[in-house]
Design a protein around this motif. Sequence first.
Motif: not given
Length: 131
Positions: A76, A79, A123, A125, A131
Amino acid sequence: MDHQMLPLMGDFLRTKHGQRGFEWRAYNEPATTQDRKPIDERVLTDSNIFYLDYENEKMAPVWYCQTEGIFTPDESGLYDFGLGVEGTGKLYVNDTLLINNVENQKPGETLFGSGTVEEIGSKELVAGQDY
């Protein structure tokens, strides 16, 4: 420093059928055209696509392409995604526009100096989520 742009991610993607890489489709109509049909479809792993020698007898003088792949991060976090083009391009993550490389383009080093600078979008993630 040996890289001026973000790493390519084609090898980190998979298709909706579980194949390594991403789906690439060519069209004669823009994405806003309902029920458009691809003139070519391929599964690719190299996301550094250069169309210098691409030919298709069905191709119109102005044509469009669309790619789609699934990315599942191991960790996590935030990114970064990059997009440089010769022409125009948009990058979406889960139907959310992350990079718009259409208006206000800046000349850059992509595509042997004929493309734009690599525009970057970030973003958050979540590990294990597609995704």
